[in-house]
Design a protein around this motif. Sequence first.
Motif, PDB file in Angstrom:
ATOM      1  N   ASN A   1       0.931  -1.222   0.058  1.00 52.51           N
ATOM      2  CA  ASN A   1       0.008  -0.061  -0.024  1.00 52.51           C
ATOM      3  C   ASN A   1       0.846   1.283   0.007  1.00 52.51           C
ATOM      4  N   GLY A   2       1.966   1.190  -0.736  1.00 51.09           N
ATOM      5  CA  GLY A   2       2.614   2.484  -1.124  1.00 51.09           C
ATOM      6  C   GLY A   2       3.992   2.802   0.251  1.00 51.09           C
ATOM      7  N   LYS A   3       3.655   1.941   1.207  1.00 51.69           N
ATOM      8  CA  LYS A   3       4.682   2.007   2.368  1.00 51.69           C
ATOM      9  C   LYS A   3       5.725   1.059   2.229  1.00 51.69           C
ATOM     10  N   LYS A   4       7.003   1.315   2.633  1.00 52.93           N
ATOM     11  CA  LYS A   4       8.070   0.225   2.720  1.00 52.93           C
ATOM     12  C   LYS A   4       8.179  -0.331   4.138  1.00 52.93           C
ATOM     13  N   TYR A   5       8.335  -1.909   3.813  1.00 57.71           N
ATOM     14  CA  TYR A   5       8.571  -2.543   5.134  1.00 57.71           C
ATOM     15  C   TYR A   5      10.013  -3.318   4.998  1.00 57.71           C
TER      16      TYR A   5
ATOM     17  N   GLU B   1      12.481  -9.529  12.835  1.00 58.77           N
ATOM     18  CA  GLU B   1      11.666  -8.513  12.942  1.00 58.77           C
ATOM     19  C   GLU B   1      11.326  -7.875  11.908  1.00 58.77           C
ATOM     20  N   LEU B   2       9.946  -7.446  11.593  1.00 58.04           N
ATOM     21  CA  LEU B   2       9.580  -6.785  10.678  1.00 58.04           C
ATOM     22  C   LEU B   2       9.557  -5.339  11.110  1.00 58.04           C
ATOM     23  N   TYR B   3       9.938  -4.290  10.468  1.00 58.94           N
ATOM     24  CA  TYR B   3       9.990  -3.157  10.941  1.00 58.94           C
ATOM     25  C   TYR B   3       9.082  -2.065   9.690  1.00 58.94           C
ATOM     26  N   SER B   4       8.455  -0.936  10.190  1.00 59.55           N
ATOM     27  CA  SER B   4       8.165  -0.186   9.454  1.00 59.55           C
ATOM     28  C   SER B   4       8.537   1.139  10.038  1.00 59.55           C
TER      29      SER B   4
ATOM     30  N   GLU C   1      -0.848  -1.843  12.962  1.00 57.50           N
ATOM     31  CA  GLU C   1      -0.333  -2.204  11.501  1.00 57.50           C
ATOM     32  C   GLU C   1      -0.043  -3.400  11.090  1.00 57.50           C
ATOM     33  N   ALA C   2       0.707  -4.153  12.066  1.00 56.23           N
ATOM     34  CA  ALA C   2       0.919  -5.796  11.428  1.00 56.23           C
ATOM     35  C   ALA C   2      -0.308  -6.400  11.304  1.00 56.23           C
ATOM     36  N   ARG C   3      -1.090  -6.365  12.400  1.00 54.37           N
ATOM     37  CA  ARG C   3      -2.568  -6.763  12.422  1.00 54.37           C
ATOM     38  C   ARG C   3      -3.307  -6.703  11.066  1.00 54.37           C
ATOM     39  N   SER C   4      -3.302  -5.589  10.821  1.00 52.62           N
ATOM     40  CA  SER C   4      -4.099  -5.007   9.595  1.00 52.62           C
ATOM     41  C   SER C   4      -3.774  -5.606   8.413  1.00 52.62           C
ATOM     42  N   MET C   5      -2.271  -5.925   8.472  1.00 55.16           N
ATOM     43  CA  MET C   5      -1.839  -6.436   7.136  1.00 55.16           C
ATOM     44  C   MET C   5      -1.145  -8.062   7.286  1.00 55.16           C
ATOM     45  N   MET C   6      -1.884  -8.712   8.241  1.00 53.46           N
ATOM     46  CA  MET C   6      -1.518  -9.982   8.663  1.00 53.46           C
ATOM     47  C   MET C   6      -1.010 -10.810   7.116  1.00 53.46           C
ATOM     48  N   ASP C   7      -1.702 -11.053   6.429  1.00 52.89           N
ATOM     49  CA  ASP C   7      -1.630 -11.733   5.381  1.00 52.89           C
ATOM     50  C   ASP C   7      -0.239 -11.502   4.724  1.00 52.89           C
TER      51      ASP C   7
END
Length: 183
Positions: free
Chosen positions: A89-93, A104-107, A141-147
């Motif tokens: 969705n246009g944001k880098k992770y 670990e996954l970072y935003s 944020e992670a819960r909203s993009m769990m897939d």
Amino acid sequence: MPSKDNLDVVPDGPGLKHFNIIARSNSKRRYHLYVAKDLTISDSSGGEVARLDTPKTILLRGIRESIPINEWLKPTRKRHSLPIEFEHNGKKYFWNKVKDDEFELYSSDLCIASYHPAARIIGEDLKPRTQHAYISLNEEEARSMMDIVVVSLFVMKEARKMSGVHGVVSVALAAIGVSFLPW
């Protein structure tokens, strides 16, 4: 401080070909991973979330055509396997290694999710037991993009296995083939 949601990664039967990803809070299955010659991840209703279409492409839910894996997950540094970044969705992770098989996954600068491998631990009864691998969803944020969290984690883990864990991830991503090893 936001609450964490944990997803346990539990083998489903012998042979390490099927895994269930179960919400620890209510013991409900959220995802099922099937590993044979390819990788398929489905949600609890059986809907396909992602599938490795060929050894080099992935089909993600909501995207009409397969995309090359090495265009979706990219190493941020040349000749280093991690961190690996992707856009959603246009944001880098980006996924980064903490130690051994822990990630670990970072935003930006915020850790929004983490993966912890299976481990032998001593229970409250002082008997050794196996703690299943699990994913912590640390932020909304992670819960909203769990897939995307689940799919990117398991594709990244496979790329690392194919590249000898510390090899060049871009080569592994270009030639990814799936062969899950025990957690």
